[in-house]
Scaffold this motif. Sequence first.
Motif, PDB file in Angstrom:
ATOM      1  N   MET A 124       0.157 -10.554  -6.322  1.00 28.52           N
ATOM      2  CA  MET A 124       1.546 -10.907  -6.027  1.00 28.52           C
ATOM      3  C   MET A 124       2.530 -10.068  -6.838  1.00 28.52           C
ATOM      4  O   MET A 124       3.601  -9.708  -6.342  1.00 28.52           O
ATOM      5  CB  MET A 124       1.796 -12.390  -6.304  1.00 28.52           C
ATOM      6  CG  MET A 124       1.077 -13.334  -5.380  1.00 28.52           C
ATOM      7  SD  MET A 124       1.463 -15.070  -5.724  1.00 28.52           S
ATOM      8  CE  MET A 124       3.151 -15.178  -5.071  1.00 28.52           C
ATOM      9  N   ASP A 125       2.167  -9.772  -8.076  1.00 24.30           N
ATOM     10  CA  ASP A 125       3.079  -9.085  -8.994  1.00 24.30           C
ATOM     11  C   ASP A 125       2.672  -7.641  -9.252  1.00 24.30           C
ATOM     12  O   ASP A 125       3.100  -7.036 -10.231  1.00 24.30           O
ATOM     13  CB  ASP A 125       3.134  -9.849 -10.316  1.00 24.30           C
ATOM     14  CG  ASP A 125       3.617 -11.277 -10.137  1.00 24.30           C
ATOM     15  OD1 ASP A 125       4.616 -11.476  -9.431  1.00 24.30           O
ATOM     16  OD2 ASP A 125       2.971 -12.197 -10.676  1.00 24.30           O
ATOM     17  N   SER A 126       1.853  -7.102  -8.365  1.00 24.30           N
ATOM     18  CA  SER A 126       1.342  -5.746  -8.548  1.00 24.30           C
ATOM     19  C   SER A 126       1.763  -4.861  -7.376  1.00 24.30           C
ATOM     20  O   SER A 126       1.830  -5.315  -6.233  1.00 24.30           O
ATOM     21  CB  SER A 126      -0.191  -5.768  -8.641  1.00 24.30           C
ATOM     22  OG  SER A 126      -0.722  -4.462  -8.589  1.00 24.30           O
ATOM     23  N   THR A 127       2.034  -3.607  -7.678  1.00 21.73           N
ATOM     24  CA  THR A 127       2.348  -2.630  -6.629  1.00 21.73           C
ATOM     25  C   THR A 127       1.111  -1.834  -6.214  1.00 21.73           C
ATOM     26  O   THR A 127       1.227  -0.883  -5.436  1.00 21.73           O
ATOM     27  CB  THR A 127       3.433  -1.653  -7.107  1.00 21.73           C
ATOM     28  OG1 THR A 127       2.958  -0.947  -8.269  1.00 21.73           O
ATOM     29  CG2 THR A 127       4.719  -2.394  -7.475  1.00 21.73           C
ATOM     30  N   ALA A 128      -0.064  -2.236  -6.695  1.00 17.79           N
ATOM     31  CA  ALA A 128      -1.273  -1.443  -6.474  1.00 17.79           C
ATOM     32  C   ALA A 128      -1.608  -1.273  -5.002  1.00 17.79           C
ATOM     33  O   ALA A 128      -2.192  -0.251  -4.610  1.00 17.79           O
ATOM     34  CB  ALA A 128      -2.455  -2.085  -7.212  1.00 17.79           C
ATOM     35  N   HIS A 129      -1.254  -2.253  -4.178  1.00 18.93           N
ATOM     36  CA  HIS A 129      -1.616  -2.203  -2.763  1.00 18.93           C
ATOM     37  C   HIS A 129      -0.417  -1.907  -1.858  1.00 18.93           C
ATOM     38  O   HIS A 129      -0.517  -2.050  -0.639  1.00 18.93           O
ATOM     39  CB  HIS A 129      -2.262  -3.523  -2.350  1.00 18.93           C
ATOM     40  CG  HIS A 129      -3.474  -3.879  -3.149  1.00 18.93           C
ATOM     41  ND1 HIS A 129      -4.694  -3.266  -2.949  1.00 18.93           N
ATOM     42  CD2 HIS A 129      -3.653  -4.751  -4.164  1.00 18.93           C
ATOM     43  CE1 HIS A 129      -5.573  -3.760  -3.802  1.00 18.93           C
ATOM     44  NE2 HIS A 129      -4.968  -4.660  -4.548  1.00 18.93           N
ATOM     45  N   ASP A 130       0.689  -1.498  -2.457  1.00 17.10           N
ATOM     46  CA  ASP A 130       1.903  -1.317  -1.657  1.00 17.10           C
ATOM     47  C   ASP A 130       1.790  -0.181  -0.646  1.00 17.10           C
ATOM     48  O   ASP A 130       2.388  -0.245   0.437  1.00 17.10           O
ATOM     49  CB  ASP A 130       3.115  -1.093  -2.561  1.00 17.10           C
ATOM     50  CG  ASP A 130       3.639  -2.392  -3.163  1.00 17.10           C
ATOM     51  OD1 ASP A 130       2.986  -3.442  -2.985  1.00 17.10           O
ATOM     52  OD2 ASP A 130       4.708  -2.360  -3.817  1.00 17.10           O
ATOM     53  N   ALA A 131       1.039   0.857  -0.968  1.00 25.72           N
ATOM     54  CA  ALA A 131       0.883   1.951   0.001  1.00 25.72           C
ATOM     55  C   ALA A 131       0.179   1.444   1.257  1.00 25.72           C
ATOM     56  O   ALA A 131       0.581   1.762   2.389  1.00 25.72           O
ATOM     57  CB  ALA A 131       0.112   3.111  -0.619  1.00 25.72           C
ATOM     58  N   ALA A 132      -0.877   0.646   1.068  1.00 22.62           N
ATOM     59  CA  ALA A 132      -1.588   0.080   2.219  1.00 22.62           C
ATOM     60  C   ALA A 132      -0.708  -0.922   2.961  1.00 22.62           C
ATOM     61  O   ALA A 132      -0.743  -0.996   4.196  1.00 22.62           O
ATOM     62  CB  ALA A 132      -2.874  -0.590   1.751  1.00 22.62           C
ATOM     63  N   LEU A 133       0.087  -1.694   2.223  1.00 27.43           N
ATOM     64  CA  LEU A 133       1.010  -2.635   2.852  1.00 27.43           C
ATOM     65  C   LEU A 133       2.014  -1.891   3.728  1.00 27.43           C
ATOM     66  O   LEU A 133       2.253  -2.282   4.886  1.00 27.43           O
ATOM     67  CB  LEU A 133       1.740  -3.429   1.768  1.00 27.43           C
ATOM     68  CG  LEU A 133       2.908  -4.303   2.222  1.00 27.43           C
ATOM     69  CD1 LEU A 133       2.460  -5.343   3.240  1.00 27.43           C
ATOM     70  CD2 LEU A 133       3.578  -4.969   1.021  1.00 27.43           C
ATOM     71  N   ARG A 134       2.585  -0.830   3.200  1.00 29.07           N
ATOM     72  CA  ARG A 134       3.578  -0.077   3.969  1.00 29.07           C
ATOM     73  C   ARG A 134       2.933   0.581   5.196  1.00 29.07           C
ATOM     74  O   ARG A 134       3.572   0.686   6.253  1.00 29.07           O
ATOM     75  CB  ARG A 134       4.241   0.970   3.080  1.00 29.07           C
ATOM     76  CG  ARG A 134       5.145   0.355   2.015  1.00 29.07           C
ATOM     77  CD  ARG A 134       5.738   1.402   1.080  1.00 29.07           C
ATOM     78  NE  ARG A 134       6.514   0.787   0.020  1.00 29.07           N
ATOM     79  CZ  ARG A 134       7.777   0.386   0.135  1.00 29.07           C
ATOM     80  NH1 ARG A 134       8.417   0.559   1.277  1.00 29.07           N
ATOM     81  NH2 ARG A 134       8.405  -0.166  -0.889  1.00 29.07           N
ATOM     82  N   ALA A 135       1.704   1.019   5.070  1.00 28.97           N
ATOM     83  CA  ALA A 135       1.028   1.632   6.210  1.00 28.97           C
ATOM     84  C   ALA A 135       0.791   0.609   7.316  1.00 28.97           C
ATOM     85  O   ALA A 135       0.989   0.900   8.501  1.00 28.97           O
ATOM     86  CB  ALA A 135      -0.289   2.256   5.765  1.00 28.97           C
ATOM     87  N   SER A 136       0.360  -0.596   6.949  1.00 31.56           N
ATOM     88  CA  SER A 136       0.150  -1.654   7.937  1.00 31.56           C
ATOM     89  C   SER A 136       1.462  -2.047   8.595  1.00 31.56           C
ATOM     90  O   SER A 136       1.542  -2.217   9.816  1.00 31.56           O
ATOM     91  CB  SER A 136      -0.493  -2.871   7.262  1.00 31.56           C
ATOM     92  OG  SER A 136      -0.704  -3.911   8.186  1.00 31.56           O
TER      93      SER A 136
END
Length: 204
Positions: A124-136
């Motif tokens: 919830m408080d991490s940007t580690a998966h934001d690239a995958a989130l933005r791609a989806s």
Amino acid sequence: MSEGTPTETDFWFDPVCPWAWIASRWMHEVERQRPVVTRWHVMSLAVLNEGRELPRKYREVIDDAWGPVRVCIAAEQKYGPEILGRLYTELGIRFHHEKAPRDRATVAAALVAAGLDADLADAMDSTAHDAALRASHRDGMDRVGYDVGTPVIAVGGTAFFGPVITPVPRGEAAARLWDGVLLVTGTDGFYELKRTRDRGPSFD
């Protein structure tokens, strides 16, 4: 498509959106009435509204929306996309029916109920998966444009925003709506039907 071959349908959701939640429960009804299989994907109202001027109250909702979608993406990356529907159901029950706070404890409880690792709530408080989130997110929104929200549904080479409905259509009513939505969205050059909403979301 041969008779009885399931129609594969892709559905992009943000778990904090009540209208997407209602549409997702409608899709479950459709699956009981028609040969349809839904594949679930994450979009993000927080990403969609980056840089936009919003009323303060709505901005607070949007800012809080980062956490749940980050967890969904983290869970998808750990367990595979097939777990998204189950996790979405557990999040939606808590957010929309139980009115639970959209905090770590609620998200962790949803993860456990879905049979997933509760520690994924750390995302919830991490940007580690934001690239995958933005791609989806981009995969869904590129199909319909960026002046709409969630849900986005894609089926048979056609994608659309909506339907925005309340309450959840059940049984044959759900199937008739599905048939009608496919009819109008499959019409070349068709873009929009709309009327002003005069009631809020009902989860009955």
